[in-house]
Design an enzyme around this catalytic site. Structure first.
Site, PDB file in Angstrom:
ATOM      1  N   GLN A 105      -8.484  26.181  19.397  1.00  0.00           N
ATOM      2  CA  GLN A 105      -7.342  26.069  20.315  1.00  0.00           C
ATOM      3  C   GLN A 105      -6.182  25.377  19.613  1.00  0.00           C
ATOM      4  OE1 GLN A 105      -8.742  24.806  24.545  1.00  0.00           O
ATOM      5  NE2 GLN A 105     -10.232  23.948  23.126  1.00  0.00           N
ATOM      6  N   HIS A 123      -4.419  29.901  20.301  1.00  0.00           N
ATOM      7  CA  HIS A 123      -3.147  29.439  20.856  1.00  0.00           C
ATOM      8  C   HIS A 123      -2.004  29.499  19.854  1.00  0.00           C
ATOM      9  CE1 HIS A 123      -5.633  26.933  23.959  1.00  0.00           C
ATOM     10  NE2 HIS A 123      -5.585  28.207  24.258  1.00  0.00           N
ATOM     11  N   CYS A 132      12.469  35.637  20.154  1.00  0.00           N
ATOM     12  CA  CYS A 132      12.274  35.766  21.604  1.00  0.00           C
ATOM     13  C   CYS A 132      12.589  37.174  22.083  1.00  0.00           C
ATOM     14  CB  CYS A 132      13.193  34.792  22.348  1.00  0.00           C
ATOM     15  SG  CYS A 132      12.722  33.090  22.171  1.00  0.00           S
ATOM     16  N   CYS A 151      17.380  34.549  15.050  1.00  0.00           N
ATOM     17  CA  CYS A 151      16.661  35.611  14.341  1.00  0.00           C
ATOM     18  C   CYS A 151      17.616  36.302  13.361  1.00  0.00           C
ATOM     19  CB  CYS A 151      16.155  36.613  15.371  1.00  0.00           C
ATOM     20  SG  CYS A 151      15.533  38.142  14.645  1.00  0.00           S
ATOM     21  N   GLY A 191     -14.567  18.571  20.232  1.00  0.00           N
ATOM     22  CA  GLY A 191     -13.254  17.927  20.323  1.00  0.00           C
ATOM     23  C   GLY A 191     -12.306  18.578  21.306  1.00  0.00           C
TER      24      GLY A 191
END
Ligand code: BV8
Ligand code: ZN
Length: 251
Positions: A105, A123, A132, A151, A191
């Site tokens: 993760q 993730h 975006c 960008c 963890g």
């Protein structure tokens, strides 16, 4: 926190016989590298912010500069960190097992820096940026005072290539992780506070498929009552002890 908790001999026996092992890690495995865990209090100028509020598309829409700078600060923390014995013990585990998959993760990239190869990043990764507007990875962009940078292909805002709350996980990685959980003989949950879904479902998928599920965490979590073995200690201490008892490393 630094003493090795007793490791049940039954767990050692099962791990010696295991051919397929899957591991899920969370921020706790990077704690001993000095990288703050996701939910522990943030420091300095970030102390007043709650990570769960910053790691959202809404926060980025509202204040892209603030969110971009939070990730830049986290990148700097990770750059100064080194993998710890817990990361390296998982590299050893990968070397000794016929089938091994490391599902993380974490977005800090420390498993790969330690030398793990079979890594699924559920993730995303702090050090990758994407556009975006085009939803495509962007390797580099011209120096500019824009924060977030733009960008170079279309001028759209860049964002970290991480999965925010309310966003879908990368479909391929999640599917592979679910398949690995369903076919593992031994599944480790290391963890993680086991609060965030769908990652927190993975140990439950393994349990339902009949796997031996092992949790390594100094604190109890919502998963603790359901696991086969609970090793209450720090990953950087427990994992090297486990690896040396199974594969006689360093004896
Ligand atoms: C999605 C990337 C759906 C960004 C992160 C109600 C019920 C069920 C689900 C939900 C719900 N409400 C909302 C949801 C969905 C939500 C969710 O699960 N919320 C939780 C809080 C209830 N999930 C999502 O939004 C996911 N997407 O569901 O989309 C969807 C469906 C249709 C259409 C569209 C969308 C996306 C989740 C991913 C979010 N992004 N990170 C970034 O990092 O900035 S998650 C974030 O939490 C971190 O990345 C981290 O990976 C993750 C989990 O945290 P942990 O890793 O466990 O870290 P934590 O600090 O919590 O705990 C550390 C642990 O380590 C502790 O237990 C501690 O004891 C232990 N420890 C400390 N030291 C050590 C140690 N252990 C070992 N050794 C040590 N030395
Ligand atoms: Zn673009």
């Amino acid at each position: 926190m630094n003493e090795v908790p007793p490791i049940p001999s039954e767990l050692i026996t099962r791990l010696r016989a295991a051919r397929r092992v899957a591991v899920l890690t969370g921020a706790g495995i990077s704690a001993e590298s000095g990288v703050p865990t996701f939910r522990e209090a943030q420091t300095g100028l970030w102390a007043r912010y709650n990570p769960e509020e910053l790691a959202t598309p809404e926060a980025f829409r509202r204040n892209p500069r603030l969110v971009w700078e939070w990730y830049a600060w986290r990148q700097e923390r990770v750059r100064q960190a080194e993998p710890n014995p817990g990361h390296y013990a998982l590299v050893e585990m990968e070397r000794h097992l016929a089938e091994f998959i490391l599902i993380t993760q974490n977005v800090d990239g420390l498993h790969r820096r330690a030398g793990s190869h079979q890594v699924l990043e559920l993730h995303g990764n702090l050090f990758r940026a994407k556009c975006c507007d085009e939803d495509r990875l962007v390797e580099g962009w011209p120096e500019s005072s824009d924060i977030p940078p733009r960008c170079p292909h279309c001028g759209g805002l860049l964002r970290p290539d991480v999965v925010w709350f309310g966003e879908m996980l990368p479909a391929g990685a999640l599917r592979s992780a679910e398949q690995a959980a369903a076919s593992a003989e031994v599944f480790f949950s290391i963890g993680t506070s086991s609060l965030v879904y769908p990652a927190a479902d993975l140990p439950l998928i393994a349990l339902r498929a009949g796997a031996t599920v092992v949790e390594i965490n100094p604190q109890p979590t919502p998963l603790s009552p359901q696991v086969t073995f609970s090793l209450n200690g720090a990953a950087g201490v427990v994992l090297p002890a486990l690896a040396s008892q199974i594969w006689e490393i360093g004896k």
